[in-house]
Write an enzyme that holds these catalytic residues in place. Structure first.
Site, short mmCIF file in Angstrom:
data_model
loop_
_atom_site.label_atom_id
_atom_site.label_comp_id
_atom_site.label_asym_id
_atom_site.label_seq_id
_atom_site.Cartn_x
_atom_site.Cartn_y
_atom_site.Cartn_z
N HIS A 81 0.83 -1.21 0.00
CA HIS A 81 0.00 0.00 0.00
C HIS A 81 0.87 1.26 0.00
O HIS A 81 0.56 2.24 -0.69
CB HIS A 81 -0.92 -0.03 1.22
CG HIS A 81 -1.78 1.17 1.36
ND1 HIS A 81 -1.62 2.08 2.38
CD2 HIS A 81 -2.81 1.63 0.61
CE1 HIS A 81 -2.52 3.03 2.27
NE2 HIS A 81 -3.26 2.80 1.21
N GLU A 84 2.11 1.73 -3.46
CA GLU A 84 1.03 2.24 -4.32
C GLU A 84 0.97 3.76 -4.26
O GLU A 84 0.83 4.44 -5.28
CB GLU A 84 -0.30 1.63 -3.90
CG GLU A 84 -1.51 2.18 -4.62
CD GLU A 84 -2.72 2.33 -3.72
OE1 GLU A 84 -3.31 3.43 -3.70
OE2 GLU A 84 -3.06 1.35 -3.03
N HIS A 85 1.09 4.31 -3.06
CA HIS A 85 1.11 5.77 -2.91
C HIS A 85 2.31 6.39 -3.60
O HIS A 85 2.20 7.39 -4.32
CB HIS A 85 1.15 6.14 -1.42
CG HIS A 85 -0.18 6.12 -0.75
ND1 HIS A 85 -0.74 7.23 -0.15
CD2 HIS A 85 -1.07 5.12 -0.55
CE1 HIS A 85 -1.91 6.91 0.38
NE2 HIS A 85 -2.13 5.63 0.16
N GLU A 161 -4.12 8.11 7.24
CA GLU A 161 -5.12 7.20 6.69
C GLU A 161 -5.44 6.09 7.67
O GLU A 161 -6.60 5.70 7.84
CB GLU A 161 -4.60 6.62 5.37
CG GLU A 161 -5.61 5.78 4.61
CD GLU A 161 -5.07 5.28 3.27
OE1 GLU A 161 -5.71 4.39 2.68
OE2 GLU A 161 -4.01 5.77 2.83
#
Length: 457
Positions: A81, A84-85, A161
């Protein structure tokens, strides 16, 4: 640059030298509800699938990588993740602003998401802007620089997040159930990772994961809309020329193997105390994997139990008794296992009654099965869902990629509908007798303590 014409079932050549290696193309499907699906395997093992839909004026383009959070070790939790950012933060050719501005300037959109078994980067643009989308998306996936300053910036974003997720008890409770069922196995961990794993994660760790996992054989590129397959293949090869994804010849990676180490935990309760106005509860157990032939029967069963407003759980708990605003069942499926669960959100004082009704309904279906009317309705819901989910280029692009990446084949829509039609009451009832009688774990978020719920099993 020279280009050889594609002949169905033949080879396609582009360019000169190593870049002129042959790619093998075949027609996969001709769907009356959409268009012709073609599949090309590049010399590197990277696969390109397209569905040509001339009646559309848009194209959805996605790059799917067969890596997700279940591929991480404990200390790496969240790296997929995190990566991905970071891929949107800049390449050797483009800054983060260049990436976003290029697509937004033509009215397009880009995004990405990480799951437990794959990661997807996608763009949706007008058909005339597909060359731009291909160049930008291939660039960011193949050639991100992962600058140290960007790592620190996105670390803060991801920690926010994670904190935001903790403030959403309706989301958090599903992660608690996964942890209750799968324990320390990667399927039981958060896709985002935790503050304890994200805070110390270094650029070197992320870079190493990127280069080891983002390889051509593990990547599927899919596009759907008003396009020409040969042109998409040509543009992809041009965009990847000279990058690490245009390296040594290779074969496509096989389907994710079944992990014999997947062990589920003993059924139990996981309670997260929070002073919420509403209690969130999920009751669930291990389910079946996505390649299990019973998956079509499971879809029908899930629809009957909690798949809509006419489902048993919705009718009993919300419509007749008014005990919960939201109640539904769902099934998550992975390469080698799955999860079946029922969620309800209700007032804290009604939790015991809601859980008693859920357990009673599951026991009733396990013991006596479903009716013929419910079977017909469950099939109709499944078929309608399949077709209605294919009404835009994005969903059709996803269908191509998931068929290739997760199933190793693309079942035509008519075949899918026939498989649903073929589901019998005996198949559904046999599955219900097995699945719904399994010991279940309970996850709760609300104003409770661990001792407020009896042991489940």
């Amino acid at each position: 640059m020279s280009r050889a014409k594609r002949v169905s079932g033949s080879v396609v050549g582009f360019g000169t030298g190593a870049h002129a290696a042959r790619a093998v193309t075949r027609v996969v499907d001709s769907d009356p509800l959409g268009g012709t699906v073609r599949r090309t395997v590049l010399p590197s093992g990277l696969r390109v699938l397209t569905e040509a839909i001339p009646t559309m004026r848009s194209v959805s383009f996605g790059i799917w990588v067969a890596v997700g959070s279940r591929d991480e070790t404990g200390p790496q939790s969240g790296v997929s993740h995190f990566l991905e950012h970071l891929l949107f933060k800049g390449t050797r050719k483009r800054s983060a602003l260049d990436i976003s501005a290029a697509i937004e300037a033509v009215g397009g959109e880009t995004n990405a998401f990480t799951t437990k078994e794959y990661t997807c980067y996608y763009a949706r643009v007008l058909d005339q802007d597909l060359p731009l989308a291909i160049d930008v998306m291939c660039d960011l996936v193949a050639d991100s620089v992962l600058a140290g300053a960007d790592v620190e910036t996105e670390r803060g974003v991801i920690l926010e997040e994670i904190a935001m997720h903790d403030d959403e008890p309706g989301d958090e409770v599903h992660d608690l159930l996964a942890r209750a069922v799968y324990g320390d196995h990667p399927l039981g961990r958060l896709i985002s990772g935790t503050e304890e794993t994200i805070s110390p994660m270094s650029r070197r760790q992320i870079q190493s994961f990127y280069r080891r996992r983002y390889t051509a054989p593990s990547i599927v590129i899919a596009a759907a809309g008003n396009l020409e397959h040969t042109e998409v293949v040509k543009l992809v090869r041009q965009a990847l020329h000279g990058t690490v994804l245009d390296g040594e010849p290779g074969a496509p990676a096989p389907l994710r193997p079944a992990d014999t180490r997947v062990r589920t935990s003993r059924p139990g309760n996981v309670v997260e105390h929070k002073e919420t106005e509403q209690a969130h509860v999920v009751l669930g157990c291990p389910g079946i994997g996505r390649l299990d032939d019973r998956r079509f029967a499971l879809g029908v069963l899930n629809n009957v139990l909690g798949g809509g407003m006419s489902s048993r759980l919705f009718q009993e708990i919300r419509e007749r008794r008014g005990l919960a605003y939201s109640v539904y069942s769902y099934a998550s499926q992975y390469a080698d296992t799955g999860l079946f669960a029922v969620y309800a959100g209700c007032a804290p004082g009604k939790v015991d009654e809601v859980l008693e009704l859920v357990r009673a309904e599951l026991a009733e279906v396990a013991a006596h099965g479903i009716t013929d009317a419910e079977l017909a309705r469950g099939k109709g819901m499944a078929k309608g869902s399949y077709v209605l989910n294919l009404e835009d280029t994005g969903s059709r692009m996803s269908r191509l990629a998931k068929g290739e990446l997760l199933f190793g084949d693309l079942l035509p829509v008519d075949v899918l509908l026939a498989r649903v039609d073929a589901v019998s009451a005996d198949e559904v009832n046999t599955l219900a007798a097995d699945l719904l009688a399994r010991p279940m774990s309970l996850a709760v978020v609300g104003p409770f303590g661990a001792d407020d719920f009896p042991s489940v099993g």
